[in-house]
Design an enzyme around this catalytic site. Structure first.
Site, PDB file in Angstrom:
ATOM      1  N   ASP A  51       5.301  -0.332  -0.375  1.00 22.74           N
ATOM      2  CA  ASP A  51       5.225   1.372  -0.812  1.00 22.74           C
ATOM      3  C   ASP A  51       6.207   2.297  -0.174  1.00 22.74           C
ATOM      4  OD1 ASP A  51       3.117   0.647  -2.563  1.00 22.74           O
ATOM      5  OD2 ASP A  51       1.783   0.143  -0.743  1.00 22.74           O
TER       6      ASP A  51
ATOM      7  N   HIS B 207      -5.038   1.989  -3.209  1.00 26.04           N
ATOM      8  CA  HIS B 207      -4.445   0.737  -3.814  1.00 26.04           C
ATOM      9  C   HIS B 207      -3.219   1.225  -4.547  1.00 26.04           C
ATOM     10  CE1 HIS B 207      -3.908  -3.073  -5.763  1.00 26.04           C
ATOM     11  NE2 HIS B 207      -4.761  -3.234  -6.648  1.00 26.04           N
TER      12      HIS B 207
ATOM     13  N   HIS C  59      -0.421  -3.379   6.343  1.00 28.03           N
ATOM     14  CA  HIS C  59      -0.953  -3.881   5.047  1.00 28.03           C
ATOM     15  C   HIS C  59      -2.436  -4.496   5.422  1.00 28.03           C
ATOM     16  CE1 HIS C  59      -1.285  -6.301   1.247  1.00 28.03           C
ATOM     17  NE2 HIS C  59      -0.262  -5.439   0.800  1.00 28.03           N
TER      18      HIS C  59
END
Length: 493
Positions: free
Chosen positions: A394, A299, A338
């Protein structure tokens, strides 16, 4: 709810017709907002077959099994909408691209929590309350200094959120009554809002304290007159300089990153907050639980993993070889793909633009060439195209944090601080939902042993094998020497 359909009965169009082949019964289940109630399947009971395990509870109705919540909706929400196939993210109906361009983190926080964009006066009031509640009790200094010098900042932040709850007995339903936050009257809403101001305001202060204690620095009182992210940077970096002001480009970049990380629907940490909050625990404990969930590498640790991956690659020239070992599943490609987005992550385009602005100030990061080479190679490779593995938020955010000088293990903290807003928005929505709060209690499918009788220790056959017996661990230091020593009562250890 679902019920057996009657012969000759007209079936509503917005419904699902299910035939249970075990019994021949046909059930009609209503569809509302393209969803069906899972409890409707509880009516689909059948006689237990000869020899069938009683633990299946067949005669008590069907259970819906969904490992990992792949297609389970646990709440009706008005907050965030995601279309993973189209790469869409909206806060209360507003596209994330528009908010990142025109709004700020605190204005978006108001939107997420209260449902509409604030007027100038409404925003001024909200901002002042949040910033006014950013100052910590002086006891917090001793709390943070009690951690080991090398403690992970997420461990400190998680503990600090839980610690906050001990200061505010008026905020604890266990002390003030379980309907403290669910009544919806003026007093209840005021109590709720005060905790919201405190948690958002103190999130940056706690994070800065976790940062400073590892630097061996004294803590900094939140300043006045700066923005939310400006105050955060000030608290982390101020060393006594007169009229210290953070760089406006870095301040704005951090604000944009906070805004796009403020909420992401029912991800693992948000679900943890709601699961914990459903017991009507105080919001500080619920936020601490969410922070612990975010700490996990699947996460909140993803952007940190991207930087470690880029460092391990070594340079742009090594990207082709790295791509090949990824395709052989020998290494992990971090920052691509994702759980929700199946095309592109809309936040990644915003972060890419923000990265360019930051690099103009900080200079070009040495890892950027490797990142660009990896990005280009993956986007052209059929292996990744077929699997819809596009760069996510990210991939770029880690590069920005690195360029801004944040240590790698502080990256999850920079994720958790803005996400407090989203957690609180969903918690508040659940507290005020129609029908009150039901404690979240999922079912399981029990596949363990059937009923068996206790066996005296003398008659037991040993059960051996991996995962079936406790692991032997190697002892060292004091424990090793103590095991070799002789003393009274040693046989009982």
């Amino acid at each position: 709810m679902g019920r057996p359909a009657q012969q000759g009965e007209n079936t509503p169009q917005e419904s699902l017709t299910v035939r249970d082949n075990r019994t021949g019964k046909v059930y009609t289940i209503p569809i509302a907002d393209n969803a069906i109630p899972a409890t409707a399947f509880k009516a689909m009971a059948a006689p237990r077959k000869p020899g069938e395990r009683e633990e299946n509870e067949t005669e008590k109705g069907l259970r819906v099994q969904d490992k990992g919540f792949l297609n389970t909706a646990v709440i009706r929400s008005e907050i965030t909408y995601i279309d993973g196939e189209a790469g869409v993210l909206r806060y209360r109906g507003y596209p994330i691209e528009q908010l990142a361009l025109h709004s700020s983190h605190l204005e978006t926080a108001y939107l997420l929590i209260y449902g509409s964009l604030p007027t100038k006066d409404q925003y001024k009031f909200f901002e002042s309350e949040v910033m006014r509640h950013s100052v910590m009790h002086s006891d917090a200094e001793g709390f943070f200094r009690s951690f080991r010098y090398d403690a992970h900042p997420m461990s400190m932040l998680t503990s600090a959120f839980a610690m906050l709850g001990s200061y505010y007995s008026e905020a604890n339903p266990s002390l003030q009554g379980q309907r403290l936050y669910t009544k919806g009257d003026r007093a209840s809403l005021e109590t709720m809002d005060r905790q919201i101001y405190r948690l958002i305001g103190k999130a940056t202060t706690l994070a800065a304290m976790a940062y400073r204690v590892r630097q061996g620095r004294n803590f900094v009182t939140p300043p006045t007159g700066l923005s939310y992210t400006g105050s955060f940077l000030y608290q982390m970096d101020h060393l006594g300089e007169e009229n210290y002001t953070p760089n406006p480009v870095l301040e704005k970049a951090l604000d944009v990153l906070f805004l796009i990380h403020a909420d992401h629907e029912l991800n693992a940490s948000c679900t943890t907050v709601l699961q914990t909050g459903s017991s009507l625990v105080d919001p500080y404990s619920a936020i601490a639980a969410g922070c612990a969930s975010l700490y996990g590498p699947l996460h909140g640790g993803a952007n940190e993993a991207v930087i470690r991956m880029l460092i391990s690659i070594g340079g742009p020239e090594n990207v082709p070889a790295f791509i090949e070992v990824v395709k052989k599943k020998e290494k992990t490609l971090s920052g691509f793909g994702h759980r929700v987005y199946k095309t592109s992550d809309p936040r990644s385009f915003i972060v890419r633009k923000t990265a360019d602005e930051v690099f103009k100030v900080t200079g070009r990061d040495a890892l950027l060439d490797t990142a660009m080479a990896l990005h280009d190679a993956a986007m052209k490779d059929e292996y990744f195209i077929k699997r819809k593995l596009a760069p996510n938020v990210d991939f770029w955010s880690g590069l920005i944090y690195r360029a801004m000088g944040f240590p790698l293990d502080f990256f999850p903290v920079l994720f958790a601080v803005p996400r407090v807003v989203g957690w609180l928005a969903h918690w508040r929505q659940m507290m005020l939902q129609d029908g009150g709060v039901k404690i979240w209690r999922p079912r399981q499918v029990y596949v363990g042993p059937a009923k068996r009788d206790y066996v005296p220790v003398e008659e037991r056959a040993p059960v051996e094998g991996p995962k079936q017996t406790p692991s032997r661990v190697e002892h060292g230091g004091i424990t090793k020497r103590t095991m070799l020593a002789t003393f009274k009562g040693k046989s009982k250890l």
